[in-house]
Design an enzyme around this catalytic site. Structure first.
Site, PDB file in Angstrom:
ATOM      1  N   MET A  17      79.790  18.131 -67.222  1.00  0.00           N
ATOM      2  CA  MET A  17      80.860  17.388 -66.548  1.00  0.00           C
ATOM      3  C   MET A  17      80.290  16.735 -65.299  1.00  0.00           C
ATOM      4  O   MET A  17      79.755  17.421 -64.419  1.00  0.00           O
ATOM      5  CB  MET A  17      82.016  18.324 -66.169  1.00  0.00           C
ATOM      6  N   ALA A  18      80.389  15.410 -65.229  1.00  0.00           N
ATOM      7  CA  ALA A  18      79.861  14.677 -64.081  1.00  0.00           C
ATOM      8  C   ALA A  18      80.562  15.122 -62.811  1.00  0.00           C
ATOM      9  O   ALA A  18      81.784  15.228 -62.759  1.00  0.00           O
ATOM     10  CB  ALA A  18      80.053  13.179 -64.291  1.00  0.00           C
ATOM     11  N   CYS A 100      80.540  10.576 -73.656  1.00  0.00           N
ATOM     12  CA  CYS A 100      81.273  10.228 -72.432  1.00  0.00           C
ATOM     13  C   CYS A 100      82.124   8.989 -72.679  1.00  0.00           C
ATOM     14  O   CYS A 100      81.612   7.953 -73.112  1.00  0.00           O
ATOM     15  CB  CYS A 100      80.307   9.975 -71.277  1.00  0.00           C
ATOM     16  N   LYS A 139      75.629  15.280 -78.131  1.00  0.00           N
ATOM     17  CA  LYS A 139      77.069  15.421 -77.873  1.00  0.00           C
ATOM     18  C   LYS A 139      77.742  14.111 -78.262  1.00  0.00           C
ATOM     19  O   LYS A 139      77.365  13.039 -77.781  1.00  0.00           O
ATOM     20  CB  LYS A 139      77.298  15.719 -76.386  1.00  0.00           C
ATOM     21  N   ASN A 200      84.405  21.327 -79.116  1.00  0.00           N
ATOM     22  CA  ASN A 200      84.801  21.066 -77.731  1.00  0.00           C
ATOM     23  C   ASN A 200      86.147  20.328 -77.730  1.00  0.00           C
ATOM     24  O   ASN A 200      86.454  19.593 -78.650  1.00  0.00           O
ATOM     25  CB  ASN A 200      83.704  20.213 -77.069  1.00  0.00           C
ATOM     26  N   ASP A 202      90.024  20.827 -75.270  1.00  0.00           N
ATOM     27  CA  ASP A 202      91.265  21.591 -75.074  1.00  0.00           C
ATOM     28  C   ASP A 202      91.099  23.088 -75.308  1.00  0.00           C
ATOM     29  O   ASP A 202      92.064  23.767 -75.694  1.00  0.00           O
ATOM     30  CB  ASP A 202      92.389  21.067 -75.975  1.00  0.00           C
ATOM     31  N   GLY A 224      85.118  23.144 -70.894  1.00  0.00           N
ATOM     32  CA  GLY A 224      84.888  22.237 -69.782  1.00  0.00           C
ATOM     33  C   GLY A 224      85.881  22.437 -68.661  1.00  0.00           C
ATOM     34  O   GLY A 224      85.735  23.320 -67.818  1.00  0.00           O
TER      35      GLY A 224
END
Length: 343
Positions: A17-18, A100, A139, A200, A202, A224
């Site tokens: 996560m950025a 992303c 990813k 990945n 929710d 995340g």
């Protein structure tokens, strides 16, 4: 779960996560039970290798193995160079970002925008896999939009080229982070490939992690946003998957101590001024839902020194502990009065 030579201690992965999964956060999540933590996205632009931001993102000092670094870009040669550069600086796994959905990434045809161009996807994967000796992971999202879900085709291509694990977020690029993640595409990908698959999207509770693992047959789950301010979700989830039972929620004292340890690491990592500013969002996440936290968070964002920040945190948690002690005392008093009346 195994990625190349690395056998993970469990099947729980911290999503990249950025602005979040910096070294302090990765170290903390691994300490709290995560088997793998993927770094923030690192640019493939060599002109930025010396920038303070890129140097920080390449800092893995004290981090538990394996060290996974995510790279982003749209030029195969630059991505190959970025992979080599990061391996030279300690990366043990290279993760390629094709998931992303952010506009500034997709506008330069990187991230999930690449899913529109499968030949370019293949070129990038081949260039990176051939450039390094370490495992390469990927990813992706389920596709570009709901009418163009090509995750199965991309997954098969990735496996054929030599990618050693795949993570899929259960939304398309067009979905951004809205609506609910869907897991049917992830389940279909699992049926189509033999390499490890990480689901990945929710995954916010131990029960949801179990549901997603059972439904998709994925090898692991990637958590995340649910870990923001709640890094103990990894130990809670591991315990639930192993036993079917819930661990007790962390007490106020533990939340206080975990947060203090985290923000002191941020001060050390970023320097005092930047560390104090970065800490604000984490403090907000840690305290969300606690009594009186809205006013506390508003006040916190006005403070301009780490001394004020730490004092405010200690005052807030001191008040919480006193309130809890009063509530316990009142409960004990009521119980004693009831016992007296019963006698």
């Amino acid at each position: 779960m195994q990625i190349g030579p690395y056998k993970l201690k469990n099947n729980l992965v911290v999503a990249p996560m950025a602005g979040v999964t910096d070294r302090p956060f990765r170290v903390l999540c691994k300490k709290m039970g995560a088997g793998l933590a993927v770094s923030e996205m690192v640019t493939s632009n060599s002109l930025l290798y010396g920038s303070a931001k890129t140097l920080r993102r390449a800092n893995h000092e004290g981090e538990v193995d394996p060290i996974s670094v995510q790279i982003a870009g749209a030029d195969p040669k630059m991505m190959a160079e970025a992979a080599k550069h990061n391996v030279d600086n300690g990366a043990q796994i290279i993760d390629i970002n094709m998931g992303c959905p952010a506009k500034k990434i997709c506008n330069v045809m990187a991230g999930s925008a690449l899913l529109k161009d499968e030949p370019l996807v293949a070129q990038i994967l081949k260039a990176v896999v051939n450039a390094v000796e370490v495992p390469v992971t990927l990813k992706i999202r389920t596709g570009w939009d709901k009418h163009n879900r090509n995750a199965v085709a991309v997954a098969r291509m990735a496996e054929d080229i030599g990618v050693q694990a795949l993570a899929i977020h259960g939304r398309t690029r067009a979905c951004l982070y809205t609506g609910d993640a869907e897991y049917d595409t992830i389940a279909a990908v699992k049926q189509a490939i033999r390499i490890p698959l990480i689901a990945n999207g929710d995954i916010t509770t131990p029960e949801k992690a179990k549901f997603v693992l059972d439904y998709t047959k994925a090898d692991a789950v990637m958590i995340g946003r649910a870990a923001q301010g709640r890094p103990w979700i990894f130990r809670e989830t591991e315990h639930f998957l192993n036993t079917g039972e819930h661990l007790p929620a962390p007490e106020v004292e533990e939340i206080h101590q975990v947060m203090l340890e985290h923000i002191h690491d941020l001060y050390h990592f970023y320097g005092e001024l930047t560390g104090m500013r970065v800490a604000r969002k984490h403090i907000s996440w840690y305290t969300k839902g606690l009594v009186g936290s809205a006013n506390f968070r508003h006040h916190m964002n006005q403070l301009q020194s780490i001394e004020e920040q730490l004092q405010s945190i200690n005052d807030f948690f001191g008040e919480l502990k006193q309130r809890n002690a009063r509530l316990q005392y009142e409960a004990e008093s009521v119980a004693t009065d009831d016992e007296a009346m019963a006698a």
